[in-house]
Write a protein that holds these residues in place. Sequence first.
Motif, PDB file in Angstrom:
ATOM      1  N   ASN A 187     -43.472  22.638  45.966  1.00 41.79           N
ATOM      2  CA  ASN A 187     -43.092  23.903  46.581  1.00 41.79           C
ATOM      3  C   ASN A 187     -42.207  23.614  47.785  1.00 41.79           C
ATOM      4  O   ASN A 187     -42.683  23.024  48.768  1.00 41.79           O
ATOM      5  N   PRO A 188     -40.924  24.006  47.762  1.00 41.41           N
ATOM      6  CA  PRO A 188     -40.029  23.645  48.869  1.00 41.41           C
ATOM      7  C   PRO A 188     -40.406  24.273  50.201  1.00 41.41           C
ATOM      8  O   PRO A 188     -39.956  23.807  51.250  1.00 41.41           O
ATOM      9  N   PHE A 189     -41.230  25.308  50.197  1.00 43.25           N
ATOM     10  CA  PHE A 189     -41.659  25.942  51.437  1.00 43.25           C
ATOM     11  C   PHE A 189     -42.765  25.159  52.146  1.00 43.25           C
ATOM     12  O   PHE A 189     -43.037  25.410  53.321  1.00 43.25           O
ATOM     13  N   ILE A 190     -43.422  24.263  51.442  1.00 43.32           N
ATOM     14  CA  ILE A 190     -44.536  23.510  52.011  1.00 43.32           C
ATOM     15  C   ILE A 190     -43.969  22.207  52.573  1.00 43.32           C
ATOM     16  O   ILE A 190     -43.648  21.274  51.836  1.00 43.32           O
ATOM     17  N   ILE A 191     -43.845  22.149  53.900  1.00 47.29           N
ATOM     18  CA  ILE A 191     -43.085  21.107  54.594  1.00 47.29           C
ATOM     19  C   ILE A 191     -44.023  20.070  55.223  1.00 47.29           C
ATOM     20  O   ILE A 191     -44.986  20.420  55.907  1.00 47.29           O
ATOM     21  N   HIS A 192     -43.678  18.784  55.008  1.00 48.73           N
ATOM     22  CA  HIS A 192     -44.448  17.693  55.596  1.00 48.73           C
ATOM     23  C   HIS A 192     -43.662  16.901  56.641  1.00 48.73           C
ATOM     24  O   HIS A 192     -44.249  16.172  57.433  1.00 48.73           O
ATOM     25  N   ASN A 193     -42.335  16.994  56.628  1.00 50.43           N
ATOM     26  CA  ASN A 193     -41.513  16.199  57.537  1.00 50.43           C
ATOM     27  C   ASN A 193     -40.126  16.829  57.651  1.00 50.43           C
ATOM     28  O   ASN A 193     -39.801  17.781  56.939  1.00 50.43           O
TER      29      ASN A 193
END
Length: 311
Positions: A187-193
């Motif tokens: 999911n591109p909305f779920i950001i880790h960095n």
Amino acid sequence: MKKILLLAIPMVAALAFGIIRGNYAEVGGWIYHQAMATEASLYGFKEHQADIGDMTLSYYRNENPGKPVVVMLHGYSADKTVWLRFARHLTSDYDIIIPDMAGHGESPYSEEWSYGMPAQADRLSRLLKTLDVAAAHVIGNSMGGFLTATFAINYPQNTLSATMIDPAGVMSPEPSMMMKMLAEGRNPFIIHNRKEFDQFYAMTMEQPPIVPDIVLEAVGKKYESRREQLKKIFEDFHSSDYLEERLSELKAPAMLWWGDQDKLLHVSSVGVWQAGVPDLKVHVFEGIGHMPMVEMPGETADMYMAFLSDL
């Protein structure tokens, strides 16, 4: 202009101090907040809070009594600030309300609440009742477009017109870049960095406004900090029933916009909306992405006012 220059002095000082201290993202967040507050004030908007029963929603309003009401609805993970540069062109002729929907911006989030479209439409209905607004023109982008159509169908008596901008809510004949990523489990909305945020941000607009890197850093960090909340909201609104079978119930004057370079929701969805909504006015923008009202605020505001003036 004087206000902008006065604001620039503490911004520059804070930027220098923040970089020296290593608080790059924190300073970026402060700059973004100050810039949005200044723009809202310059355009005649004040921030308010409305108690709708089980929560308090934050919203902008320009307080233009006696004028037709326009409600502007942001997309998933966005907030009310995305509308400011579009809304500034309408302030003379309309009473404008721009809410942060539940779970977004300055409005609260709770794990116990639903963020599906029926629940959000009910909250919008209660907001209008609280503000003593009998009926409004509603315009929304992405998730906000899905909400606009849902509201117009569920609350026709409160809807003067409905304008959907690159809306969710139907299954597109061709998959977008985002849909392909979701199918692969990302999911591109779920950001880790920061790298993931930059990839996501590039998907949101084809012609984005100029934003300093320090602000983008702050926005990226905010996405990281809200990751679990955004997962919950995404699951709720994506589990809402799609609208293909109900589009014919949208009886209010309606308009649909789409950017032909939208990477989040594919432009092929236009045909689905056209087949379902009676007398739908449609415009596809060439070379524009998912957020036409941000990428070309003046031009889209003119088109929207022309649509409203013809009703």
